[in-house]
Design an enzyme around this catalytic site. Structure first.
Site, PDB file in Angstrom:
ATOM      1  N   GLY A  78      -5.196  -6.374  -0.601  1.00 21.71           N
ATOM      2  CA  GLY A  78      -6.512  -6.907  -0.939  1.00 21.71           C
ATOM      3  C   GLY A  78      -7.572  -5.859  -1.204  1.00 21.71           C
ATOM      4  O   GLY A  78      -7.321  -4.649  -1.144  1.00 21.71           O
ATOM      5  N   GLY A  97       8.220  -7.642   7.115  1.00 21.17           N
ATOM      6  CA  GLY A  97       9.175  -6.618   7.542  1.00 21.17           C
ATOM      7  C   GLY A  97       9.263  -6.480   9.039  1.00 21.17           C
ATOM      8  O   GLY A  97      10.334  -6.203   9.589  1.00 21.17           O
ATOM      9  N   ASP A 152      -1.356 -10.504  -1.098  1.00 23.49           N
ATOM     10  CA  ASP A 152       0.009 -10.562  -0.567  1.00 23.49           C
ATOM     11  C   ASP A 152       0.110 -11.378   0.718  1.00 23.49           C
ATOM     12  O   ASP A 152       1.111 -12.069   0.947  1.00 23.49           O
ATOM     13  CB  ASP A 152       0.588  -9.155  -0.377  1.00 23.49           C
ATOM     14  CG  ASP A 152      -0.303  -8.214   0.423  1.00 23.49           C
ATOM     15  OD1 ASP A 152      -1.301  -8.659   1.026  1.00 23.49           O
ATOM     16  OD2 ASP A 152       0.003  -7.000   0.438  1.00 23.49           O
ATOM     17  N   ALA A 180       0.804  -1.215   0.000  1.00 21.13           N
ATOM     18  CA  ALA A 180       0.000   0.000   0.000  1.00 21.13           C
ATOM     19  C   ALA A 180       0.842   1.271   0.000  1.00 21.13           C
ATOM     20  O   ALA A 180       0.312   2.360  -0.198  1.00 21.13           O
ATOM     21  CB  ALA A 180      -0.943  -0.004   1.198  1.00 21.13           C
ATOM     22  N   SER A 186       4.543   1.002  -1.183  1.00 21.65           N
ATOM     23  CA  SER A 186       5.656   0.841  -2.116  1.00 21.65           C
ATOM     24  C   SER A 186       5.528  -0.492  -2.841  1.00 21.65           C
ATOM     25  O   SER A 186       4.733  -1.358  -2.458  1.00 21.65           O
ATOM     26  CB  SER A 186       7.004   0.899  -1.379  1.00 21.65           C
ATOM     27  OG  SER A 186       7.126  -0.192  -0.478  1.00 21.65           O
ATOM     28  N   GLY A 187       6.322  -0.623  -3.895  1.00 20.83           N
ATOM     29  CA  GLY A 187       6.319  -1.857  -4.659  1.00 20.83           C
ATOM     30  C   GLY A 187       7.732  -2.256  -5.040  1.00 20.83           C
ATOM     31  O   GLY A 187       8.656  -1.438  -4.990  1.00 20.83           O
ATOM     32  N   THR A 238       2.707  -2.993   7.752  1.00 17.52           N
ATOM     33  CA  THR A 238       1.775  -1.887   7.959  1.00 17.52           C
ATOM     34  C   THR A 238       0.528  -2.390   8.669  1.00 17.52           C
ATOM     35  O   THR A 238       0.017  -1.772   9.598  1.00 17.52           O
ATOM     36  CB  THR A 238       1.395  -1.236   6.614  1.00 17.52           C
ATOM     37  OG1 THR A 238       2.576  -0.759   5.985  1.00 17.52           O
ATOM     38  CG2 THR A 238       0.436  -0.084   6.821  1.00 17.52           C
TER      39      THR A 238
END
Length: 493
Positions: free
Chosen positions: A82, A411, A242, A14, A16-17, A264
């Site tokens: 999602g 993370g 994810d 949400a 970064s990619g 997050t």
């Protein structure tokens, strides 16, 4: 990695990619980041959108870089957050950038839908999905009520990873794990529910063909082949959600484990054969989402490092310059359990100021108000661990098996302070890692489709052999039990 079979993972969060190349060698996986880029919310006209074209362009850039390096790409897989979706017109054009799940249009939509369309209990009995105002069901309802032109003219509605795969291949599918986040899917039939669709004035034909993780969607279009310099590379429907890809990468030894996907969002759950839908799971707002191999991810969303990330953005530049270990280390010098919040309180969903929201909560519950970054950070970490304890206990009551090991992945698995707090609070042994679980799960599912690994347990064995987990054992049991009593009193005020 030249001359090796490589798998190309697109992992979009949400904020970064990334695009990542992975391969398996001598029973171990190896990863290499190709590109990293921001995923920015666009605010316009009182609404929040995702830039789907920018994300597509970043995927193209990653593929071009892989081609430049001369890598032999076996396949491509995309996973994302999602619930969000893209409307496609009858002429094959995207009708508008997709709304983001934090768009305020959904704030009242859920309550209105459940009061006037289908009752809360009926929706849960159909879907087994926890109630969150931004679930696709309520987004679609809100869009329908506002007369949204993109929805009114949509020929297809594709969830974000499916939309990006469609942009690469021209083939429209509805991947099972991402569809399961929508609160439109019945986990028993594993299909979108007709009654819910009808309530939104939608038909099943508006969505792509339902496919399971590991399905070949199609190959890159001629246009994409020219843009990237690649050939007709297959695009695989990995676990498009994810979290589903992340859970596929849990290096568990057997089925009796719990996991916490920490980022997050924090998502705590177990993997089960069948959905768990009963009065207790309804009252405690647990969810049943699709997993790989026909499994169900029985879990609960918890507001994770979102609190910390938002506060960090607000702190002065001299604080933002501190490394995470430096800032978090200073928080460990602060009095523990001084101020405790409920991380999942609605006021923390998307406030103008997270710092002020936390301070207001503490003030309203007659607690000391945290002022310094260290005090606020300590408040967040203490509170998250206590919330984890609450959800962990609920999960033990609902699970069909016992577990005393909690795998922390993502993370957040690098956060040694919160990992230890989680072990202390839950009383469970915590095993931390892998950090790159989502990309690993994505790549391992591609490797499975290519026949390089077998079932989920062979995948997990390969992952376990490729890394060293960090172990945390619980300590300070009495102090954490006392803090939990304070937490329960605060959230019930």
């Amino acid at each position: 990695m030249r001359n090796k079979k490589c798998f190309f993972a697109v992992d979009l969060g949400a904020t970064s990619g990334r695009t990542i190349i992975g391969h398996i060698d001598n029973g171990k996986f190896n990863l290499e980041e190709v590109t990293r880029f921001p995923n920015n919310l666009i605010e316009q006209g009182g609404h929040f959108y995702w830039d789907i074209y920018a994300l597509y362009l970043e995927i193209i850039k990653g593929l071009k870089e892989a081609a430049r390096r001369g890598l032999e790409i076996t396949s491509i897989g995309i996973d994302t957050w999602g619930v969000d979706f893209v409307c496609i017109g009858s002429d094959g054009a995207i009708l508008r950038n997709p709304r983001a799940y934090r768009d305020p249009i959904t704030f009242e939509a859920m309550d209105n839908y459940l009061a006037h369309v289908i009752s809360k209990k009926e929706v849960y009995d159909i879907t087994g999905i926890q109630f969150m105002n931004f679930n696709s069901l309520f987004q679609l309802y809100a869009m329908r009520r506002e007369g949204n032109s993109a929805l009114e003219h949509a020929e297809k509605i594709l969830f974000v990873p499916d939309a990006l795969s469609w942009m690469l291949t021209g083939q429209a599918v509805c991947e099972y794990t991402i569809a399961s986040t929508s609160q439109l899917l019945d986990p028993r039939t594993k299909q979108l529910d007709e009654r819910l669709l009808t309530s939104l004035q939608l038909t099943r034909e508006k969505f792509g063909k339902m496919v399971n993780p590991g399905t070949v969607i199609g190959v890159l279009t001629e246009e994409v082949q020219k843009l990237t310099g690649l050939g007709a590379v297959p695009v695989i429907a990995v676990a498009g959600h994810d979290t589903a890809s992340a859970v596929a990468a849990v290096p568990a030894k057997d089925e009796n484990f719990a996991y916490l996907s920490s980022g997050t969002w924090s998502l705590m759950g177990i993997e089960t054969k069948d959905a768990i839908i009963n009065e207790q799971s309804y009252e405690r707002n647990f969810t049943n989402e699709g997993g790989i191999g026909g499994t169900t991810r029985f879990l609960k969303n918890i507001c994770g490092m979102w609190l910390y990330e938002r506060c960090r953005m607000e702190w002065p530049e001299e604080v933002r310059k501190l490394s995470h270990p430096e800032l978090q280390g200073s928080a460990m010098q602060v009095e523990p359990f001084r101020s405790i919040i409920n991380p999942d309180d609605a006021q923390f969903a998307n406030p103008d100021s997270m710092i002020k929201a936390i301070q207001a909560y503490c003030r309203n519950t007659q607690q000391p108000v945290p002022e310094t970054p260290a005090e606020i950070c300590r408040c967040i970490f203490d509170s998250l661990a206590l919330r984890y304890k609450q959800v962990f206990q609920w999960m033990q009551e609902l699970a069909p098996f016992r577990f005393d090991v909690l795998h922390i992945i993502g993370g957040g698995s690098l956060n040694k302070y919160l990992n230890q707090f989680t072990a202390n609070a839950t009383g469970a042994t915590v095993l931390a890692g892998p950090q790159e679980c989502t990309a690993i799960g994505n790549i391992m599912l591609q490797a499975q489709t290519a026949g390089l690994v077998g079932d989920i347990w062979e995948m997990r064995q390969t992952i376990a052999h490729s890394l060293e987990l960090v172990r945390y054992e619980p300590t300070d049991e009495d102090a954490w039990n006392q803090a939990y009593e304070k937490y329960i009193k605060n959230i019930n005020k």
